[in-house]
Scaffold this motif. Structure first.
Motif, PDB file in Angstrom:
ATOM      1  N   ARG A  26      69.285   0.970  32.184  1.00 53.10           N
ATOM      2  CA  ARG A  26      70.647   1.005  32.612  1.00 53.10           C
ATOM      3  C   ARG A  26      71.096   0.182  31.878  1.00 53.10           C
ATOM      4  N   GLY A  27      71.324  -0.578  31.706  1.00 55.53           N
ATOM      5  CA  GLY A  27      72.371  -1.740  31.370  1.00 55.53           C
ATOM      6  C   GLY A  27      72.077  -1.283  29.351  1.00 55.53           C
ATOM      7  N   ASP A  28      71.396  -0.483  28.915  1.00 61.68           N
ATOM      8  CA  ASP A  28      71.975   0.339  27.489  1.00 61.68           C
ATOM      9  C   ASP A  28      70.728  -0.781  26.497  1.00 61.68           C
ATOM     10  N   GLU A  29      69.323  -1.458  27.336  1.00 58.20           N
ATOM     11  CA  GLU A  29      68.228  -1.728  26.239  1.00 58.20           C
ATOM     12  C   GLU A  29      67.547  -1.727  26.593  1.00 58.20           C
ATOM     13  N   TYR A  30      66.958  -1.103  24.602  1.00 56.54           N
ATOM     14  CA  TYR A  30      65.901  -0.301  24.452  1.00 56.54           C
ATOM     15  C   TYR A  30      64.448  -0.736  24.963  1.00 56.54           C
ATOM     16  N   TYR A  31      63.622   0.568  25.217  1.00 55.73           N
ATOM     17  CA  TYR A  31      62.101  -0.677  25.608  1.00 55.73           C
ATOM     18  C   TYR A  31      61.399   1.094  25.071  1.00 55.73           C
ATOM     19  N   LEU A  32      59.990   0.516  24.720  1.00 56.42           N
ATOM     20  CA  LEU A  32      58.924   1.865  23.720  1.00 56.42           C
ATOM     21  C   LEU A  32      57.963   1.737  24.853  1.00 56.42           C
ATOM     22  N   THR A  33      58.161   2.962  25.338  1.00 55.52           N
ATOM     23  CA  THR A  33      56.791   3.320  25.775  1.00 55.52           C
ATOM     24  C   THR A  33      55.639   4.315  25.146  1.00 55.52           C
ATOM     25  N   ILE A  34      54.724   3.683  25.423  1.00 57.49           N
ATOM     26  CA  ILE A  34      53.181   4.108  24.290  1.00 57.49           C
ATOM     27  C   ILE A  34      51.889   5.898  25.715  1.00 57.49           C
ATOM     28  N   THR A  35      52.371   6.848  25.294  1.00 54.47           N
ATOM     29  CA  THR A  35      51.387   7.446  26.007  1.00 54.47           C
ATOM     30  C   THR A  35      50.405   8.154  25.004  1.00 54.47           C
TER      31      THR A  35
ATOM     32  N   ILE B  20      52.091   2.868  28.542  1.00 58.35           N
ATOM     33  CA  ILE B  20      52.319   1.613  28.530  1.00 58.35           C
ATOM     34  C   ILE B  20      53.892   1.364  28.269  1.00 58.35           C
ATOM     35  N   PHE B  21      54.379   0.590  28.689  1.00 58.19           N
ATOM     36  CA  PHE B  21      55.767   0.193  28.478  1.00 58.19           C
ATOM     37  C   PHE B  21      55.272  -1.882  27.898  1.00 58.19           C
ATOM     38  N   LEU B  22      56.290  -1.057  26.600  1.00 55.87           N
ATOM     39  CA  LEU B  22      56.532  -2.410  26.004  1.00 55.87           C
ATOM     40  C   LEU B  22      58.223  -2.786  26.455  1.00 55.87           C
ATOM     41  N   TYR B  23      58.906  -4.279  26.292  1.00 54.19           N
ATOM     42  CA  TYR B  23      60.053  -4.315  26.611  1.00 54.19           C
ATOM     43  C   TYR B  23      59.970  -5.162  25.528  1.00 54.19           C
ATOM     44  N   LYS B  24      61.330  -4.980  24.571  1.00 52.31           N
ATOM     45  CA  LYS B  24      61.884  -5.641  23.265  1.00 52.31           C
ATOM     46  C   LYS B  24      61.519  -7.091  22.933  1.00 52.31           C
ATOM     47  N   GLU B  25      62.089  -7.980  24.633  1.00 52.75           N
ATOM     48  CA  GLU B  25      61.415  -9.473  24.443  1.00 52.75           C
ATOM     49  C   GLU B  25      59.779  -9.750  24.267  1.00 52.75           C
ATOM     50  N   ASP B  26      58.890  -8.986  24.472  1.00 49.21           N
ATOM     51  CA  ASP B  26      57.622  -8.697  24.071  1.00 49.21           C
ATOM     52  C   ASP B  26      57.505  -7.845  22.449  1.00 49.21           C
ATOM     53  N   PHE B  27      58.027  -7.389  21.726  1.00 51.17           N
ATOM     54  CA  PHE B  27      58.340  -6.587  20.484  1.00 51.17           C
ATOM     55  C   PHE B  27      57.352  -7.720  19.832  1.00 51.17           C
ATOM     56  N   ASN B  28      57.686  -9.304  18.892  1.00 50.17           N
ATOM     57  CA  ASN B  28      56.768  -9.751  18.547  1.00 50.17           C
ATOM     58  C   ASN B  28      55.628  -9.656  18.352  1.00 50.17           C
ATOM     59  N   ASN B  29      54.945 -10.112  19.724  1.00 51.07           N
ATOM     60  CA  ASN B  29      53.779 -10.895  20.051  1.00 51.07           C
ATOM     61  C   ASN B  29      53.206  -9.873  19.799  1.00 51.07           C
ATOM     62  N   PHE B  30      53.149  -8.540  20.600  1.00 52.98           N
ATOM     63  CA  PHE B  30      52.805  -7.198  20.372  1.00 52.98           C
ATOM     64  C   PHE B  30      52.386  -7.302  18.510  1.00 52.98           C
ATOM     65  N   MET B  31      53.263  -6.825  18.435  1.00 55.65           N
ATOM     66  CA  MET B  31      53.237  -6.699  16.466  1.00 55.65           C
ATOM     67  C   MET B  31      52.177  -7.484  16.006  1.00 55.65           C
ATOM     68  N   ASP B  32      52.274  -9.137  15.861  1.00 51.57           N
ATOM     69  CA  ASP B  32      51.627  -9.781  15.564  1.00 51.57           C
ATOM     70  C   ASP B  32      50.044  -9.537  16.153  1.00 51.57           C
ATOM     71  N   SER B  33      49.706  -9.756  17.870  1.00 51.27           N
ATOM     72  CA  SER B  33      48.631  -9.321  18.288  1.00 51.27           C
ATOM     73  C   SER B  33      48.181  -7.805  16.998  1.00 51.27           C
ATOM     74  N   LEU B  34      48.979  -6.679  17.093  1.00 45.85           N
ATOM     75  CA  LEU B  34      48.059  -5.598  16.670  1.00 45.85           C
ATOM     76  C   LEU B  34      47.974  -5.863  15.369  1.00 45.85           C
ATOM     77  N   ASN B  35      48.782  -6.110  14.116  1.00 51.73           N
ATOM     78  CA  ASN B  35      49.020  -6.831  13.346  1.00 51.73           C
ATOM     79  C   ASN B  35      47.311  -7.314  13.333  1.00 51.73           C
ATOM     80  N   GLU B  36      47.017  -8.419  13.706  1.00 54.77           N
ATOM     81  CA  GLU B  36      45.937  -9.267  13.395  1.00 54.77           C
ATOM     82  C   GLU B  36      44.734  -8.574  13.669  1.00 54.77           C
ATOM     83  N   VAL B  37      44.385  -7.495  15.040  1.00 53.52           N
ATOM     84  CA  VAL B  37      43.674  -7.058  15.309  1.00 53.52           C
ATOM     85  C   VAL B  37      43.471  -5.758  13.499  1.00 53.52           C
ATOM     86  N   TYR B  38      44.660  -4.814  13.694  1.00 53.49           N
ATOM     87  CA  TYR B  38      44.359  -4.068  11.980  1.00 53.49           C
ATOM     88  C   TYR B  38      43.382  -5.005  11.076  1.00 53.49           C
TER      89      TYR B  38
END
Length: 122
Positions: A34-43, A62-80
């Protein structure tokens, strides 16, 4: 109360990507709060057969909010990188997009005979 306030605001997709992966399909959808903050859904969507014999889609989201993007991407890249360095990654063959416009029909799809429905009764 004006018309804007009476209607609940629709969560419109801002951006979407679809990844077909074998029997699964992944949807990456950017939406706005509602506050025009972007978030990601992965279905993840999988086609399943129900007990009644009818097909249905099983979905996990999965709902992923922008404050978690960096940690999520770091972990995803590490696993990859771990998988890539320990096992060969074999790319899937490229698939044609499923949606086609009327101008993209192949020659096989455009070679048809004309049928006059009045001829069917003869």
């Amino acid at each position: 109360m004006n018309e804007q306030e009476k209607k609940p605001r629709e969560r419109e997709e801002v951006f979407s990507q679809v990844v077909k992966a074998g029997k699964r399909t992944y949807f990456f959808d950017v939406k706005a709060t509602r506050g025009d903050e972007y978030y990601l859904t992965i279905t993840e969507s999988k086609k399943r057969m129900g007990k009644d014999g009818k097909m249905f889609y099983e979905k996990h989201k999965i709902f992923l909010y922008k404050e978690d993007f960096n940690n999520f991407m770091d972990s995803l890249n590490e696993v990859y990188n771990f998988i890539k360095s320990n096992q060969e990654i074999i790319p899937r063959p490229e698939r044609k997009p499923e949606s086609t416009s009327e101008f993209e029909l192949s020659e096989a799809e455009t070679n048809f005979s004309s049928v006059d429905f009045e001829d069917l009764g003869k």
